[in-house]
Design a protein around this motif. Sequence first.
Motif, mmCIF file in Angstrom:
data_model
loop_
_atom_site.group_PDB
_atom_site.id
_atom_site.type_symbol
_atom_site.label_atom_id
_atom_site.label_comp_id
_atom_site.label_asym_id
_atom_site.label_seq_id
_atom_site.Cartn_x
_atom_site.Cartn_y
_atom_site.Cartn_z
ATOM 1 N N ASN A 229 47.779 41.290 64.183
ATOM 2 C CA ASN A 229 48.168 41.762 62.860
ATOM 3 C C ASN A 229 49.636 42.196 62.883
ATOM 4 O O ASN A 229 50.003 43.119 63.616
ATOM 5 C CB ASN A 229 47.288 42.945 62.439
ATOM 6 C CG ASN A 229 47.436 43.265 60.963
ATOM 7 O OD1 ASN A 229 48.499 43.081 60.371
ATOM 8 N ND2 ASN A 229 46.372 43.759 60.363
ATOM 9 N N PRO A 230 50.502 41.544 62.096
ATOM 10 C CA PRO A 230 51.937 41.862 62.124
ATOM 11 C C PRO A 230 52.277 43.303 61.763
ATOM 12 O O PRO A 230 53.362 43.772 62.101
ATOM 13 C CB PRO A 230 52.531 40.897 61.091
ATOM 14 C CG PRO A 230 51.532 39.806 60.959
ATOM 15 C CD PRO A 230 50.203 40.446 61.174
ATOM 16 N N ARG A 231 51.380 44.014 61.078
ATOM 17 C CA ARG A 231 51.683 45.394 60.747
ATOM 18 C C ARG A 231 51.443 46.324 61.937
ATOM 19 O O ARG A 231 51.856 47.477 61.913
ATOM 20 C CB ARG A 231 50.853 45.860 59.549
ATOM 21 C CG ARG A 231 49.379 46.032 59.837
ATOM 22 C CD ARG A 231 48.639 46.438 58.594
ATOM 23 N NE ARG A 231 47.222 46.623 58.850
ATOM 24 C CZ ARG A 231 46.320 46.846 57.917
ATOM 25 N NH1 ARG A 231 46.706 46.921 56.673
ATOM 26 N NH2 ARG A 231 45.052 46.997 58.212
ATOM 27 N N ASN A 232 50.784 45.805 62.980
ATOM 28 C CA ASN A 232 50.527 46.606 64.178
ATOM 29 C C ASN A 232 51.503 46.301 65.302
ATOM 30 O O ASN A 232 51.904 47.199 66.037
ATOM 31 C CB ASN A 232 49.095 46.365 64.686
ATOM 32 C CG ASN A 232 48.043 46.760 63.668
ATOM 33 O OD1 ASN A 232 48.209 47.734 62.951
ATOM 34 N ND2 ASN A 232 46.968 45.998 63.601
ATOM 35 N N VAL A 233 51.863 45.030 65.447
ATOM 36 C CA VAL A 233 52.781 44.619 66.528
ATOM 37 C C VAL A 233 53.784 43.620 65.973
ATOM 38 O O VAL A 233 53.493 42.905 65.001
ATOM 39 C CB VAL A 233 52.012 43.987 67.711
ATOM 40 C CG1 VAL A 233 51.130 45.003 68.400
ATOM 41 C CG2 VAL A 233 51.163 42.817 67.249
ATOM 42 N N PRO A 234 54.982 43.542 66.553
ATOM 43 C CA PRO A 234 55.994 42.592 66.070
ATOM 44 C C PRO A 234 55.514 41.151 66.210
ATOM 45 O O PRO A 234 54.737 40.822 67.115
ATOM 46 C CB PRO A 234 57.197 42.879 66.973
ATOM 47 C CG PRO A 234 56.954 44.237 67.544
ATOM 48 C CD PRO A 234 55.480 44.392 67.651
ATOM 49 N N GLN A 235 56.011 40.291 65.328
ATOM 50 C CA GLN A 235 55.597 38.892 65.337
ATOM 51 C C GLN A 235 55.959 38.213 66.652
ATOM 52 O O GLN A 235 55.203 37.367 67.155
ATOM 53 C CB GLN A 235 56.257 38.144 64.174
ATOM 54 C CG GLN A 235 55.763 36.714 63.997
ATOM 55 C CD GLN A 235 54.282 36.630 63.688
ATOM 56 O OE1 GLN A 235 53.780 37.340 62.833
ATOM 57 N NE2 GLN A 235 53.574 35.761 64.396
#
Length: 524
Positions: A229-235
Motif C-alpha cells: 500500500n503506497p500510503r504505508n511505504v514508498p513506491q
Amino acid sequence: MEKQENILKAQMELALREKARRDFKTFLYLKWQRYDKKDFLHNWHFEYLTNILIHTIPKYCEENNEPLLRRIMLNMPPSYGKTETLARAFIPYALGLDRSRKFMYVSYSDDLCKRISNEVRDLIKSPFWESVFKKKATFLQDNNQEFILKEGGGCFFTTLKSAITGFHAHCILIDDPIKVSEMNSKSARDMVNNNFTGSVLSRLKDNQSSIIILMQRLGDEDLCGFLLNPRNVPQETINQWKIIKLQALNKEKETYKIGNFCYQREAGEPLFMGRHNLEELENLKNEMGEDDFSTQMQQEPQASETGFFEVNNFTSLPSYEMGECRDYILVDTAESLSAKADDRAITAVGVDMWKNLPRYILKDCYAGVFDEEVLCEKIIEVMLKYPNAPAYIEGTGGGLIVARILAKKILETNLKLKTQGKNIIINEIKTYPTIKNISKMQKISAIKPYLNTGHLRYLSTASGVDKLKKQMGSFNPQKPHRKNDCLDTLATAVYLSEITPAYTTANNSYKENRRLSTKRTWRI
C-alpha cells in the motif's frame, strides 16, 4: 558380479546424495522419502518453490550467474506445503551448504515456532542430514527459541507479537505471520504490521540479506496488503518485492519461470491435484463462501456482497421529490491524524419528512487518504456547497485537532471570500463524543430498516454513490476490518439525535392545517 552390483549401487547412492546436496528439490524429495518416511506427492509447484528459495543464496547466484532475490512475497493456499518447504526443509538445507549462515523464522504463534524449531534441529542432528552434507553438525546453543552451530550459523524463532531485538540474520523467513481468527482485530493487524516495519527490516545482516514472506492472503490489511500500500511505504520500496501469486485455480494460462525452471499452467488447472481437484475446489468454494475462497485460496482479497444489506433498495431520488430538507455534513477523521491511517470520509446528508418519518438522503460523499490539511480543505469545499449545513466531527482520535485546524482554515478562506465580495462560510462546527453504548458495526447495522423502507436514499446528482454501494454490499458485521468509512458517516447521521428534519410530524400537521384552514375575515 554381485560385487560389481554393490559397487554400482554404492556409486549411485553417493551420486544421489551429492545431487541432494547440490539440488534443493532433490533434497526435499529425499527428505520425505528417507527421513519422514512418507509418500511425497510430487507437483510442479514444489520445484518452483525450491528454485525461488535457492535464489536467495548469494553463493548459488554467483556460481550460476543468476540474479539474487532479496525481497520475495509469495502467496499460496493453506496446506499446500509452504511450511514444509520453507521451514522444515530449506533452513536445514541452506545450513548444510553454509553453516555460518543465520536465519530467522517468524510465524503467528510461539507454539508453532517451538514445534518448527524442534523439527529443524532434529533433522540437522539426523544421520540423513549428515549423509548428505558429509559432516555432523556441532551445536554451541541448542534450544527451541534459538540454535547456533559451531561455525556461527543457526536460526532464531519468534513471532511478530513483540519487537525483535538482539539477533541479525542473512535470511528472514515469515510464514503466515497472523492467524485467520485475528484478522478481525485491528490491534492485532497493527501489531504485526508495525513490528515488521519497526523490527524486521533492521534485523538484516547485510545488503545481500533476504526477506521471504510466504503466506495465504487474509485481507487487504494483512502484512502483504500493508507492504504493498503506497500510503504505508514508498513506491520504490514496493517495487523491490518480487510478488508471486499461486492460485488454487487459475483463471488464465500462465507461465512460471525462474532460472532453468519453466512450467506452463493451463487456464482452469488446479494448482495441486494431489490436494484438491476441480470438483473438490468447487465444494470447498461452496463451504468457505465466495469471499473467503477468493481471499485465501485464490490470493485475491476482496469483499464480495454478503447480503446483509439489499443494495438494490438504495435508490435514486430526484430533487423535485424531496420535501423541505435540512442539510448536515458528517466527517470521519479516521482513528489518527497519520496520513497512513484509515481512509477519511466527508458526507453531505439531507433530512426531510416522508410518510411521517425522517428520510435520510445522501447528497454527496467524498473519501480518500487525506492528511489533516487536505481533509480540512475538502470539508470547506463541501461547506461552500452546503452553506447552511452544520459539520459534525467525532472528537475521538484526531477529531478535535481537525476541528481546530478547520476553524483556522475557515478564517483564512473567509478573508479571501470577503476580498472577492462573496458570501463567507457560516457553517457551524460541532464535535460530538465517541459513541460508546454501541459498536461501530452495530451502528451501521441499524440503518438496515431505513434502507428497506425507502427512508435511506441518494440524490440523483450525488457523488460517491458507487463507493458507498460497494461498502454497503460488502458490509459484514463479523468482519470489521473491511473499509466502511463512507457507510459509517451515513450511519452516524441516522444515529445522532441532533440530526433531524426541518420539521417533525407534529409540525408538519400544524403546517398542513394552517394551509387548509379558512383565512380570517373582517365583519363590516
